[in-house]
Design an enzyme around this catalytic site. Structure first.
Site, mmCIF file in Angstrom:
data_model
loop_
_atom_site.group_PDB
_atom_site.id
_atom_site.type_symbol
_atom_site.label_atom_id
_atom_site.label_comp_id
_atom_site.label_asym_id
_atom_site.label_seq_id
_atom_site.Cartn_x
_atom_site.Cartn_y
_atom_site.Cartn_z
ATOM 1 N N VAL A 56 27.880 39.519 29.314
ATOM 2 C CA VAL A 56 28.565 40.018 30.503
ATOM 3 C C VAL A 56 28.788 41.525 30.404
ATOM 4 O O VAL A 56 28.562 42.266 31.359
ATOM 5 C CB VAL A 56 29.893 39.274 30.725
ATOM 6 C CG1 VAL A 56 30.649 39.859 31.911
ATOM 7 C CG2 VAL A 56 29.635 37.795 30.967
ATOM 8 N N GLU A 64 33.693 41.263 32.611
ATOM 9 C CA GLU A 64 33.419 42.555 33.234
ATOM 10 C C GLU A 64 34.282 42.664 34.477
ATOM 11 O O GLU A 64 34.455 41.693 35.213
ATOM 12 C CB GLU A 64 31.944 42.660 33.616
ATOM 13 C CG GLU A 64 31.567 43.957 34.331
ATOM 14 C CD GLU A 64 30.107 43.953 34.753
ATOM 15 O OE1 GLU A 64 29.327 44.700 34.146
ATOM 16 O OE2 GLU A 64 29.755 43.192 35.683
ATOM 17 N N GLN A 77 36.703 42.523 41.453
ATOM 18 C CA GLN A 77 35.819 41.436 41.032
ATOM 19 C C GLN A 77 35.878 41.282 39.523
ATOM 20 O O GLN A 77 36.105 42.241 38.798
ATOM 21 C CB GLN A 77 34.383 41.763 41.461
ATOM 22 C CG GLN A 77 33.319 40.775 41.014
ATOM 23 C CD GLN A 77 31.936 41.200 41.478
ATOM 24 O OE1 GLN A 77 31.699 41.379 42.669
ATOM 25 N NE2 GLN A 77 31.017 41.381 40.540
ATOM 26 N N ARG A 205 25.302 33.977 50.212
ATOM 27 C CA ARG A 205 24.078 34.637 49.761
ATOM 28 C C ARG A 205 23.425 33.923 48.579
ATOM 29 O O ARG A 205 24.085 33.314 47.747
ATOM 30 C CB ARG A 205 24.390 36.082 49.366
ATOM 31 C CG ARG A 205 24.899 36.943 50.501
ATOM 32 C CD ARG A 205 25.506 38.230 49.995
ATOM 33 N NE ARG A 205 26.635 37.951 49.103
ATOM 34 C CZ ARG A 205 27.319 38.900 48.462
ATOM 35 N NH1 ARG A 205 26.989 40.162 48.611
ATOM 36 N NH2 ARG A 205 28.327 38.572 47.671
ATOM 37 N N TYR A 274 21.418 49.115 40.809
ATOM 38 C CA TYR A 274 22.385 49.208 39.717
ATOM 39 C C TYR A 274 21.833 50.158 38.655
ATOM 40 O O TYR A 274 20.766 49.906 38.076
ATOM 41 C CB TYR A 274 22.630 47.846 39.070
ATOM 42 C CG TYR A 274 23.141 46.785 40.015
ATOM 43 C CD1 TYR A 274 24.502 46.503 40.112
ATOM 44 C CD2 TYR A 274 22.260 46.058 40.816
ATOM 45 C CE1 TYR A 274 24.967 45.524 40.979
ATOM 46 C CE2 TYR A 274 22.713 45.085 41.687
ATOM 47 C CZ TYR A 274 24.061 44.821 41.766
ATOM 48 O OH TYR A 274 24.513 43.856 42.623
ATOM 49 N N ARG A 337 27.796 52.676 49.918
ATOM 50 C CA ARG A 337 28.750 51.762 49.301
ATOM 51 C C ARG A 337 28.465 51.727 47.803
ATOM 52 O O ARG A 337 27.336 51.456 47.393
ATOM 53 C CB ARG A 337 28.628 50.357 49.882
ATOM 54 C CG ARG A 337 29.627 49.394 49.248
ATOM 55 C CD ARG A 337 29.398 47.956 49.632
ATOM 56 N NE ARG A 337 30.295 47.071 48.916
ATOM 57 C CZ ARG A 337 30.139 45.756 48.842
ATOM 58 N NH1 ARG A 337 29.107 45.174 49.428
ATOM 59 N NH2 ARG A 337 30.998 45.016 48.178
#
Length: 373
Positions: A56, A64, A77, A205, A274, A337
């Site tokens: 993670v 995370e 999150q 999603r 990312y 974003r």
């Protein structure tokens, strides 16, 4: 490195509590932390070195944190890996136990998960990890849960075939062309995670994450150019700032993800970039300077980032890398974003490329091939 004076579960829950308070999440934040405690109850009294190394966070921490840096309603999150002390991380029992908890206690939808679990959570997994789970919340909004499955559980060359099998089980093989179109360099643009929103919402999603091995920023920009809003010049500029002027992801691959359903409708942004942050800087202070450059035009986002970072970092930023995991980027109507992903850093500072739990497993060039060819 975190002092092992408390359990992993308690230490991370306290950090989430403090971060939720910083973001003014109110009662939603309290419920969010309670959900984290429920999802990590199986860790028991484990301290960092009692659990197997996780994927993670790059240092092996099993948690995370991520914070949305844009918008008036900040989102918080977490991601976690189901682990059991003394049991290899690839063991699927803990992973299988999380979904019934989320369905029974929080009403999370298990339909797609159930279609995939026996195939993607095998008893004889090849790779070192099988799954992660996570949750996201905004003030006044319900918690949203998600699951990630690793696509190398049948071996590094089986990722494409396993992904196709997963789409087949969900009745979504019509989305396979989206996967094919995302692969520009066979053997180097490699899917490694499949994620599901655990909701029965029509907008839930299904996302596929790709590593782009040995790509330069132009090649990453070319992959994303197919999605509305991703201007190659902006992608290149963002990558270069966050990589300190470097042009190639030589040590740690860039990651992109594509939301398969959104890629066909274009109602929402379908792709995300990312950029890894622990391998292309000398220390986290340098990473912070780069984030400041990126956020300079948006002081409220800069303040949010600094406030959250101050609450999560437990050492000087110039001591090494490892607090910052990734920063994500999507185009927006008025501004990009961005979301920053941070580690509790419960093990060593300055983790290696690919992370401590993956460095030997993925030490060679990945050459996954399959149905895209």
């Amino acid at each position: 490195m975190t002092e092992e004076l408390t359990t992993v579960r308690d230490a991370c829950a306290r950090t989430l509590e403090n971060t939720a308070r910083t973001l003014h999440l109110g009662a939603s934040g309290t419920e969010f932390v309670a959900a984290f405690r429920a999802m990590t109850d199986h860790w028991g009294a484990a301290r960092p070195h009692d659990l197997p190394l996780s994927d993670v966070s790059p240092d092996g921490s099993p948690v995370e944190y991520a914070v949305d840096l844009g918008g008036l309603a900040p989102a918080l999150q977490f991601a976690m890996e189901p682990l059991t002390a003394g049991v290899p991380a690839r063991d699927p029992l803990a992973a299988r136990a999380i979904m019934p908890l989320l369905a029974g206690r929080y009403g999370a939808d298990a339909t797609r998960w159930s279609a995939l679990a026996d195939r993607l959570l095998p008893d004889d997994a090849h790779g070192p990890h099988v799954s992660m789970y996570g949750a996201e919340v905004r003030a006044g909004a319900p918690i949203r849960f998600k699951a990630w499955f690793y696509l190398n559980v049948t071996g590094p060359d089986g990722a494409f075939n396993l992904l196709y099998s997963a789409l087949e089980r969900m009745g979504t093989t019509h989305l396979w062309p989206v996967v094919q179109a995302h692969v520009h360099r066979a053997g180097e643009d490699v899917p490694f995670l499949l994620s599901l929103d655990l909701s029965d919402d029509p907008a839930a999603r299904v996302k596929v994450y790709f590593r782009h091995f040995a790509a330069d920023v132009e090649e990453v920009a070319a992959v994303l150019k197919a999605y509305p809003g991703f201007e190659p010049g902006e992608v290149r500029a963002f990558c270069k700032v966050m990589m300190g002027g470097r042009r190639r992801f030589s040590d740690q691959p860039a990651v992109t993800c594509v939301s398969l359903l959104d890629a066909q409708t274009f109602d929402r942004t379908a792709a995300t970039l990312y950029v890894p942050l622990w391998t292309y800087a000398e220390h986290d202070g340098e990473v912070r300077q780069r984030v400041h450059r990126t956020l300079a035009a948006w002081p409220e986002a800069l303040y949010r980032y600094d406030s959250v970072l101050a609450g999560i970092a437990h050492r000087g930023l110039d001591a090494g890398t490892g607090i910052h995991n990734y920063i994500s980027w999507q185009p927006g109507r008025t501004r990009p974003r961005m979301k920053v992903y941070l580690s509790p850093e419960m093990h060593d500072v300055t983790p290696p490329p690919l992370g401590v739990s993956q460095q030997h497993h993925l030490s060679g060039q990945t050459t996954a091939r399959g149905r895209t060819e």
